[in-house]
Design an enzyme around this catalytic site. Structure first.
Site, mmCIF file in Angstrom:
data_model
loop_
_atom_site.group_PDB
_atom_site.id
_atom_site.type_symbol
_atom_site.label_atom_id
_atom_site.label_comp_id
_atom_site.label_asym_id
_atom_site.label_seq_id
_atom_site.Cartn_x
_atom_site.Cartn_y
_atom_site.Cartn_z
ATOM 1 N N ASP A 1 0.852 -1.187 0.000
ATOM 2 C CA ASP A 1 0.000 0.000 0.000
ATOM 3 C C ASP A 1 0.888 1.237 0.000
ATOM 4 O O ASP A 1 2.013 1.215 0.499
ATOM 5 C CB ASP A 1 -0.908 -0.007 1.238
ATOM 6 C CG ASP A 1 -2.010 1.038 1.175
ATOM 7 O OD1 ASP A 1 -2.218 1.650 0.102
ATOM 8 O OD2 ASP A 1 -2.677 1.253 2.211
ATOM 9 N N HIS A 2 0.363 2.305 -0.583
ATOM 10 C CA HIS A 2 1.078 3.577 -0.572
ATOM 11 C C HIS A 2 0.866 4.269 0.766
ATOM 12 O O HIS A 2 -0.263 4.658 1.099
ATOM 13 C CB HIS A 2 0.562 4.486 -1.696
ATOM 14 C CG HIS A 2 1.084 4.110 -3.041
ATOM 15 N ND1 HIS A 2 0.340 4.237 -4.197
ATOM 16 C CD2 HIS A 2 2.288 3.611 -3.431
ATOM 17 C CE1 HIS A 2 1.058 3.844 -5.225
ATOM 18 N NE2 HIS A 2 2.241 3.452 -4.785
ATOM 19 N N PHE B 1 -4.679 4.936 0.364
ATOM 20 C CA PHE B 1 -5.830 4.137 -0.094
ATOM 21 C C PHE B 1 -5.533 3.365 -1.379
ATOM 22 O O PHE B 1 -6.394 3.259 -2.251
ATOM 23 C CB PHE B 1 -7.070 5.008 -0.305
ATOM 24 C CG PHE B 1 -7.336 6.036 0.758
ATOM 25 C CD1 PHE B 1 -7.083 5.767 2.094
ATOM 26 C CD2 PHE B 1 -7.852 7.277 0.438
ATOM 27 C CE1 PHE B 1 -7.348 6.705 3.086
ATOM 28 C CE2 PHE B 1 -8.117 8.230 1.414
ATOM 29 C CZ PHE B 1 -7.861 7.935 2.742
ATOM 30 N N HIS B 2 -4.340 2.767 -1.495
ATOM 31 C CA HIS B 2 -3.991 2.034 -2.709
ATOM 32 C C HIS B 2 -3.516 0.610 -2.404
ATOM 33 O O HIS B 2 -2.440 0.201 -2.850
ATOM 34 C CB HIS B 2 -2.897 2.772 -3.485
ATOM 35 C CG HIS B 2 -3.294 4.123 -3.971
ATOM 36 N ND1 HIS B 2 -2.376 5.124 -4.256
ATOM 37 C CD2 HIS B 2 -4.515 4.652 -4.241
ATOM 38 C CE1 HIS B 2 -3.011 6.202 -4.686
ATOM 39 N NE2 HIS B 2 -4.310 5.941 -4.670
ATOM 40 N N PRO B 3 -4.279 -0.203 -1.677
ATOM 41 C CA PRO B 3 -3.833 -1.566 -1.386
ATOM 42 C C PRO B 3 -3.886 -2.462 -2.620
ATOM 43 O O PRO B 3 -4.828 -2.405 -3.410
ATOM 44 C CB PRO B 3 -4.823 -2.035 -0.320
ATOM 45 C CG PRO B 3 -6.086 -1.277 -0.632
ATOM 46 C CD PRO B 3 -5.607 0.082 -1.100
#
Length: 562
Positions: free
Chosen positions: A318-319, A498-500
């Site tokens: 994730d980011h 919010f980039h899983p």
């Protein structure tokens, strides 16, 4: 927007379909829509949440409400406590309803760096190099910049997904770009073109001042000439309010899905394939609940093992990012003051009249990409300039912040890896999510550099002349700032962007869950096609790459029957 173009499946509907697609998010809408375009094919699209016909979805400014707290359109998951973040629990928004996370996200259209996809190919993902996936990005896209509706080398003009420039540019977005140029960055007018590095204005997934999620693109059938057009397909049944409880098997072959809908449990049967598009958290959760995953974990949960596949739920990436905030008393920015509230009244009227103004903004209009150190082959830091003070998330969301601006610095390729596991065998219970943020020290080093670069940009005349004061950074000190203080700030304030991805990764190694054709290893009739299959994170926002994966998946699925 009318929903007359979607055929709703009722209690008397046929329980047999050629394809069953689980999850109507960024990928699921695209997969189901493309499959349903085939003559003589029937498709069921299953979605736990509601439809997407709500003003908070289609008005871009609604992102400020939808993305930061649990609501009927956001699962609002939480992680396990994160040791490197002072044992804080991280709020994890995931879209719930038609369009999935494309209905609640910031609408920023970024594909990532070409090297990201070439690495996938080098890892054994045949067919996924940049030159091989670029046609799918172009196929999906209707870019408003293209003159006369003609495709160019990097962009498409006729796809279902509208991509455009902001209709009304906030003056502070231009200030940020100018300040970044003054700080030494270069201008980039197209982050999805030949080069990614530089600073500029983001393009967004909007059309005529409204959010253009994947439900509008692939289900409601809006086209490039008429945003109100809604055309249905008799072959596509959309089942909202439907919970996929488990995938059903005959031996090692997936035969359908056990679902709960309107309080009734029943089985839907797939004549050809089941396609899981439930996202980086729910796709591995569903596979595990269905008996596919690490055998020891399944037996601990009392689940019969259909296939022992150790990589399911592993490789979570994730980011993680850090935000610097500056309060500025101006009505040009979003926030709570009497002057700002008064301004919003005519802005609302303006939006209702012609879909322009502050309500048409995604609040993330500008940003850029840079390298944290010399010698890197591509940018490893992304900036996202926010026209508001980033507030609390989850249960603490909703606190009224004064006007101001913020800037995210995101570590694009973190080395930390996490895991998704079951809390119970019941799909109605949230999975256990442990990203293990900053468990690799180099991830922290990257964010320290990001903080220093943001403060350098904020100090430039283009932004400094607007006045205001930074919040919570008094102990950083002058110049580069005290590194100990910056690290303490990161541990207390860093969080997800919010980039899983990655929990059902594609590949050929022992932890790969799907092969390069997205087929789940060890079983038949089952694929995964969403962000969970990414073997590594891409350098940018993940919505556009997820849609690309869905476009390619539809072609792979169609090719399997010929």
């Amino acid at each position: 927007m009318s929903d007359s173009g979607i055929r709703r499946a009722g209690a008397g509907e046929n329980d047999q379909y050629d394809y069953i697609v689980i999850g109507a998010g960024s990928s699921g809408c695209a997969v189901a829509g493309r499959l349903a375009d085939q003559p003589g094919v029937t498709v069921a699209l299953l979605e736990t949440g509601p439809d997407d016909h709500h003003y908070t979805v289609w008005a871009p400014v609604g992102v400020a409400k939808l993305a930061v707290k649990e609501n009927p359109r956001n699962y609002g998951y939480h992680t396990a406590p994160q040791p490197a973040l002072n044992n804080r629990v991280s709020f994890q928004p995931r879209g719930r309803g038609l369009g999935g996370s494309s209905s609640i996200n910031g609408m920023v259209y970024i594909r990532g760096h070409r090297n990201d996809y070439d690495r996938w190919a080098q890892l054994g993902c045949r067919g996924w190099s940049f030159e091989e996936v670029l046609p799918y990005f172009r196929k999906a896209e209707a870019n408003g910049r293209l003159p006369n509706g003609r495709d160019d080398a990097f962009h498409g003009a006729h796809g279902p997904l509208h991509v455009c420039d902001q209709r009304t540019l906030n003056p502070f977005s231009r200030r940020f770009v100018d300040a970044a140029l003054q700080a030494g960055m270069r201008l980039n007018s197209d982050f999805n073109g030949q080069h990614q590095e530089g600073v500029g204005l983001y393009q967004v997934t909007q059309y005529n001042g409204e959010r253009w999620n994947t439900a509008r693109a692939y289900l409601h059938r809006g086209d490039a000439t008429d945003a109100s057009f809604s055309g249905g397909r008799d072959a596509l049944a959309v089942l909202t309010g439907t919970i996929a409880l488990r995938i059903e098997f005959d031996g090692k072959r997936a035969t359908g899905v056990r679902v709960l809908r309107d309080g009734v449990t029943r089985s839907l049967h797939a004549r050809r394939e089941v396609v899981v598009c439930a996202g980086a958290f729910n796709s591995p959760q569903l596979l595990l609940a269905s008996g596919i995953g690490p055998g020891e974990h399944l037996r601990e949960m009392g689940i019969d093992v259909v296939h022992d596949l150790p990589g399911v739920g592993e490789n979570l990436q994730d980011h993680i990012d850090i935000t610097i905030k500056k309060a500025v008393p101006t009505a040009d920015l979003y926030g709570y003051s009497w002057r700002n509230i008064v301004r919003m009244i005519p802005e609302l009227m303006r939006y209702r009249r012609d879909r322009t103004g502050m309500f048409a903004s995604n609040i993330i209009e500008a940003g850029g990409f840079t390298r944290s150190q010399a010698g890197l082959t591509e940018p490893d830091l992304q900036f996202a300039f926010i026209l508001a003070l980033v507030g609390s998330r989850g249960k603490n969301a909703g606190k009224k912040a004064p006007p101001g601006y913020s800037c995210h610095a995101t570590n694009l390729r973190p080395k930390s890896r996490g895991v998704v596991r079951l809390r119970s065998r019941d799909m109605r219970e949230a999975p256990l999510i442990d990203p293990r943020y900053l468990s690799v020290e180099s991830d922290m080093d990257n964010l320290v550099t990001g903080v220093r670069l943001i403060r350098r940009i904020f100090a430039q005349p283009a932004l400094a002349q607007a006045g205001g004061r930074e919040l919570m950074t008094d102990d950083f000190g002058p110049g580069e700032g005290d590194e100990h203080a910056i690290r303490a700030y990161i541990r207390e304030h860093a969080d997800t962007l919010f980039h899983p991805v990655g929990t059902c990764k594609m590949g050929v190694d022992e932890l790969a869950v799907v092969d390069p054709e997205l087929r789940v290893r060890g079983v038949e009739g089952l694929r995964v096609a969403d962000a969970s299959v990414m073997p590594t994170l891409i350098g940018g926002n993940t919505n556009a790459p997820t849609i690309m994966i869905a476009e390619k998946a539809a072609d792979l699925i169609r090719a399997a029957v010929h």
